[in-house]
Design an enzyme around this catalytic site. Structure first.
Site, PDB file in Angstrom:
ATOM      1  N   ARG A 183       0.818  -1.218   0.000  1.00 56.74           N
ATOM      2  CA  ARG A 183       0.000   0.000   0.000  1.00 56.74           C
ATOM      3  C   ARG A 183       0.852   1.269   0.000  1.00 56.74           C
ATOM      4  O   ARG A 183       0.527   2.268   0.638  1.00 56.74           O
ATOM      5  CB  ARG A 183      -0.966  -0.001   1.198  1.00 56.74           C
ATOM      6  CG  ARG A 183      -1.914  -1.190   1.252  1.00 56.74           C
ATOM      7  CD  ARG A 183      -2.843  -1.243   0.045  1.00 56.74           C
ATOM      8  NE  ARG A 183      -3.694  -2.424   0.115  1.00 56.74           N
ATOM      9  CZ  ARG A 183      -3.424  -3.580  -0.492  1.00 56.74           C
ATOM     10  NH1 ARG A 183      -2.312  -3.699  -1.221  1.00 56.74           N
ATOM     11  NH2 ARG A 183      -4.232  -4.604  -0.390  1.00 56.74           N
ATOM     12  N   SER A 232     -10.811  -0.306   3.959  1.00 50.83           N
ATOM     13  CA  SER A 232      -9.961  -0.864   5.016  1.00 50.83           C
ATOM     14  C   SER A 232      -9.209   0.256   5.724  1.00 50.83           C
ATOM     15  O   SER A 232      -8.511   1.046   5.099  1.00 50.83           O
ATOM     16  CB  SER A 232      -8.955  -1.856   4.421  1.00 50.83           C
ATOM     17  OG  SER A 232      -9.627  -2.966   3.873  1.00 50.83           O
ATOM     18  N   GLU A 302      -4.124   2.637   6.806  1.00 46.22           N
ATOM     19  CA  GLU A 302      -4.155   2.425   5.357  1.00 46.22           C
ATOM     20  C   GLU A 302      -4.897   3.576   4.689  1.00 46.22           C
ATOM     21  O   GLU A 302      -4.545   4.017   3.605  1.00 46.22           O
ATOM     22  CB  GLU A 302      -4.828   1.092   5.013  1.00 46.22           C
ATOM     23  CG  GLU A 302      -4.883   0.806   3.530  1.00 46.22           C
ATOM     24  CD  GLU A 302      -5.301  -0.614   3.202  1.00 46.22           C
ATOM     25  OE1 GLU A 302      -5.934  -0.791   2.150  1.00 46.22           O
ATOM     26  OE2 GLU A 302      -4.998  -1.537   3.978  1.00 46.22           O
TER      27      GLU A 302
END
Length: 309
Positions: A183, A232, A302
């Site tokens: 990520r 998320s 995230e």
């Protein structure tokens, strides 16, 4: 003759807009453009008419103000104090998808939605991009963040991408230059991803479609998709799942103001109706604190958190 850039209100534009064709809005509300439906305003919001319009706008801006690209706003908290500088919103002129049947290369604009990319590939019998059906965002966003779902991520399939830099110059960057990790990419701050090319492989459209349907059903069954959420919240720590750590810390259903940890999936935060971005971010920090206290694991955000507190 194309109309000049429209500037709403009486606030002086940060640059000379003569000849520009996009829409430049001062003090633009961003809450309606992000999934959480919360947060402040952008000092300026620019919606370019096309690629040349974007390049010329950034050339004139010449790094005088910070620049941030905004896709679907699905994985983002816009803080209540708003976003300084200029937010760039890519519209339909940047949402095209084309596919080379022989090479299985999928070429798409930075504003194309993940589901559109996956569906176009399916229709042409190109496999390998089904996972994009499960990424709630645009190409520009998930190229920058190495978006992923269901066992694959962008770094597995990206060939290269075209980015427009803060000064207006456009560069093509191979995937290796982005130094992908979980990520994260090394894409420079302020660079706007305007195109990307992905490598697929020959496949059967029916089989590809079946995989996409399975992904859609799995998301529907496990995630609070019909709420004001941001996807998320925390990265999965090595060898662990963030939602399990949050659940074990007793945070399922935890509330702060109008924000709540989802009962359906504990790695999702939701706006129950009137949450401020401070509520949402504060709840996330409290979840992090409780998880660390319970397990010794420090969760990493995230979700992008941008703007002034």
């Amino acid at each position: 003759m194309a109309p000049d850039c429209s500037v709403e209100g009486s606030i002086d534009a940060p640059i000379d807009t003569d000849g520009l064709r996009g829409k430049l809005t001062p003090q633009a509300p961003l809450a309606k453009l992000v999934w959480f439906k919360s947060g402040g305003k952008a000092d300026w919001l620019f919606e370019p008419e096309d690629m040349e319009d974007l390049k010329e706008f950034l050339r004139r801006l010449d790094g005088q103000l910070p620049v941030m690209a905004l896709g679907l706003g699905s994985n983002m908290i816009v803080r209540d104090g708003g976003v300084p500088g200029v937010v760039i919103k890519l519209g339909k002129p940047f949402a095209d998808v084309s596919i080379d049947d022989e090479t299985c290369i999928v070429d798409c604009g930075g504003g194309a939605h993940g589901i559109l990319v996956a569906s176009a590939a399916r229709d042409c019998g190109v496999a390998g991009l089904e996972f994009m059906r499960g990424i709630p965002g645009t190409v520009g966003g998930f190229v920058r963040m190495n978006g992923g779902a269901y066992g694959r991520e962008v770094s597995d399939v990206l060939i290269d991408c075209d980015v427009v830099m803060p000064g207006g110059a456009m560069h093509t960057l191979p995937a290796s230059d982005l130094q992908y990790s979980y990520r994260h990419s090394a894409l420079p701050q302020g660079a706007v991803v305007v195109r990307a090319r992905f490598q697929g492989e020959p496949g059967d459209p029916e089989a590809i479609g079946a995989t996409m349907d399975e992904i859609a059903e799995a998301r529907e069954n496990s995630q609070p998709l019909r709420t004001k959420t941001g996807g998320s919240t925390f990265k999965n720590p090595p060898g662990k799942k963030a939602w399990e750590l949050v659940d074990a810390a007793g945070c399922r259903g935890l509330k702060m103001g109008g924000a709540q940890v989802s009962e359906k999936h504990t790695n999702f935060l939701i706006n129950t109706g009137d949450a401020t971005s401070a509520d949402i971010e504060g709840l996330g920090e409290e979840v992090k604190r409780r998880v660390y206290e319970n397990s010794g694991v420090e969760l990493e955000w995230e979700i992008q958190r941008v703007g002034r507190p």
